[in-house]
Design a protein around this motif. Structure first.
Motif, PDB file in Angstrom:
ATOM      1  N   UNK A  50      -0.411   0.110   1.653  1.00 40.67           N
ATOM      2  CA  UNK A  50      -0.103   1.497   1.303  1.00 40.67           C
ATOM      3  C   UNK A  50       0.110   1.677  -0.194  1.00 40.67           C
ATOM      4  N   UNK A  51       0.335   0.565  -0.900  1.00 35.35           N
ATOM      5  CA  UNK A  51       0.582   0.616  -2.339  1.00 35.35           C
ATOM      6  C   UNK A  51      -0.506  -0.068  -3.150  1.00 35.35           C
TER       7      UNK A  51
ATOM      8  N   UNK B 288      -8.501   1.936   5.351  1.00 34.37           N
ATOM      9  CA  UNK B 288      -9.750   1.359   4.859  1.00 34.37           C
ATOM     10  C   UNK B 288      -9.581   0.182   3.930  1.00 34.37           C
ATOM     11  N   UNK B 289      -8.370  -0.073   3.463  1.00 33.02           N
ATOM     12  CA  UNK B 289      -8.172  -1.135   2.470  1.00 33.02           C
ATOM     13  C   UNK B 289      -7.393  -2.318   3.009  1.00 33.02           C
TER      14      UNK B 289
ATOM     15  N   UNK C 159      -1.438  -0.119  -7.647  1.00 31.66           N
ATOM     16  CA  UNK C 159      -2.781   0.218  -7.169  1.00 31.66           C
ATOM     17  C   UNK C 159      -3.878  -0.744  -7.603  1.00 31.66           C
ATOM     18  N   UNK C 160      -3.583  -1.675  -8.494  1.00 28.99           N
ATOM     19  CA  UNK C 160      -4.588  -2.659  -8.895  1.00 28.99           C
ATOM     20  C   UNK C 160      -4.385  -4.003  -8.215  1.00 28.99           C
TER      21      UNK C 160
ATOM     22  N   UNK D 293      -3.626 -11.069  -6.390  1.00 31.57           N
ATOM     23  CA  UNK D 293      -2.606 -10.937  -7.434  1.00 31.57           C
ATOM     24  C   UNK D 293      -1.203 -11.166  -6.891  1.00 31.57           C
ATOM     25  N   UNK D 294      -1.074 -11.260  -5.564  1.00 34.11           N
ATOM     26  CA  UNK D 294       0.229 -11.472  -4.950  1.00 34.11           C
ATOM     27  C   UNK D 294       0.024 -12.044  -3.553  1.00 34.11           C
ATOM     28  N   UNK D 295       0.865 -12.997  -3.169  1.00 31.54           N
ATOM     29  CA  UNK D 295       0.903 -13.485  -1.788  1.00 31.54           C
ATOM     30  C   UNK D 295       2.320 -13.288  -1.259  1.00 31.54           C
TER      31      UNK D 295
END
Length: 377
Positions: free
Chosen positions: A187-188, A213-214, A167-168, A233-235
């Motif tokens: 979703x995560x 929304x995200x 979630x971060x 933080x991730x690609x």
């Protein structure tokens, strides 16, 4: 541009567009519509699964497209918002709406013979005039966008299961296509951004993520898009990194957008001669250099050198083998190959090949890929 389904809240806007004098002048129903009549019509359209009413937005509403089921085809109607006319938006607006149609579809448009801009619009969009009925001309088009999400469904699950998303996390998806992997990440995660250079794919991605929304999508080239520095933080990428004209620039730009220590996880194809789908099609139709760029990262040493030279470390390359899906039956598989421009006029010669690979759940071909991991140094 993005397409979203119309809602009852759009009633006043749609009525104003419908009763605009220039709209009425070329309408098949040339009389103004009253508000009660319009509200009844809108409620009926929104409740009918065989009718799709879309609002197209670009910094606000710019028009509407409606698809009405006509047998095995969709009849298309398009209105550019009066305030937005003369800006060259009709073509992109139509393409944005068409991209929401999954797989393929036959499209029909009725255009008044005196409406020169609309005649030119549909001709440019690939429709062909088939007949005239009085002052009205019928234009038709077989529309197909290849369903990469269906083709690569096994690989999508392999990619998402290979990364830990919490979630971060803020996730960047390179070559996101219609957004399947971006939505899965969102979703995560805290947020997810998908980028792709295909207007049709980005339009489809946006239309399928209206309720999220995200997650956001950009029509952008990862080689030069101004991503925020040290943000993600991730690609991830599901077969979206092989097509860069300048891979050094692309990987450098992606690395700049990642936080130090962030992972970059991508799937790329192994060599063409290791792909059953390539061997079978080329064996039937003859050699072709079309699509050769899809295998530009097939050599692990090439991938390692590129990533190391552009600020990544700890590069690992792992083999992954999954079948790819071309359609529910041989005819659909031939059509899919045509949508990819792999076939052309010899499509009939490919039917037997597709039939030989047909299983109860569709037409499948073996394939091989590399799962590439790297860490931003």
């Amino acid at each position: 541009m993005r397409a979203r389904p119309a809602t009852p809240a759009d009633a006043d806007l749609l009525l104003a567009w419908r009763n605009d004098p220039d709209t009425i002048a070329w309408s098949r129903s040339p009389d103004p519509v009253s508000q009660p009549e319009h509200l009844r019509w809108l409620a009926a359209v929104l409740a009918d699964a065989d009718r799709r009413l879309l609002i197209i937005e670009s910094d606000g509403p710019v028009g509407t497209v409606r698809f009405d089921r006509e047998g095995d085809a969709w009849e298309v109607s398009i209105t550019v918002a009066p305030a937005c006319r003369g800006r060259g938006l009709a073509g992109p607006l139509l393409a944005c709406a068409e991209a929401t149609l999954e797989g393929g579809a036959s499209l029909v448009a009725w255009v008044h013979q005196g409406n020169a801009p609309s005649l030119a619009l549909f001709e440019r969009a690939g429709y062909r005039r088939v007949r005239a009925e009085g002052e009205w001309q019928r234009w038709e088009k077989r529309f197909a966008i290849f369903d990469y999400d269906a083709e690569l469904r096994r690989y999508a699950s392999r990619l998402t299961s290979s990364v830990h998303i919490g979630p971060s996390d803020d996730v960047l998806d390179i070559g996101c296509g219609a957004g399947q992997t971006t939505r899965a990440a969102a979703s995560l995660a805290r947020s997810a951004l998908g980028v792709d250079i295909s207007p049709a794919m980005v339009a489809a991605a946006r239309s399928r993520a209206v309720e999220l929304g995200n997650v956001h999508f950009e029509l952008a080239d990862a080689q030069n898009f101004p991503f925020p520095d040290n943000h993600f933080s991730l690609a991830i990428s599901r077969f979206g990194t092989m097509f860069f004209a300048d891979p050094v620039a692309a990987f450098t730009n992606i690395g700049r957008a990642l936080r130090p220590g962030a992972q970059f996880v991508q799937l790329v194809w192994q060599a063409a001669d290791r792909q059953e789908w390539v061997r079978e099609i080329r064996g039937t139709l003859g050699p072709s250099e079309a699509g050769a760029e899809a295998f530009s990262l097939a050599e692990p040493s090439t991938v390692d050198s590129l990533l190391t030279a552009t600020g990544f470390a700890d590069v690992t390359v792992t083999e992954v083998a999954e079948p790819v899906w071309y359609g529910p039956d041989p005819a659909a598989a031939v059509e899919a190959a045509s949508a990819l421009r792999m076939v052309g006029p010899q499509a009939d010669r490919l039917y037997d090949v597709m039939a030989a690979h047909a299983k109860p759940d569709g037409v499948w071909f073996d394939s091989r890929a590399w799962l590439v991991r790297a860490v931003r140094a």
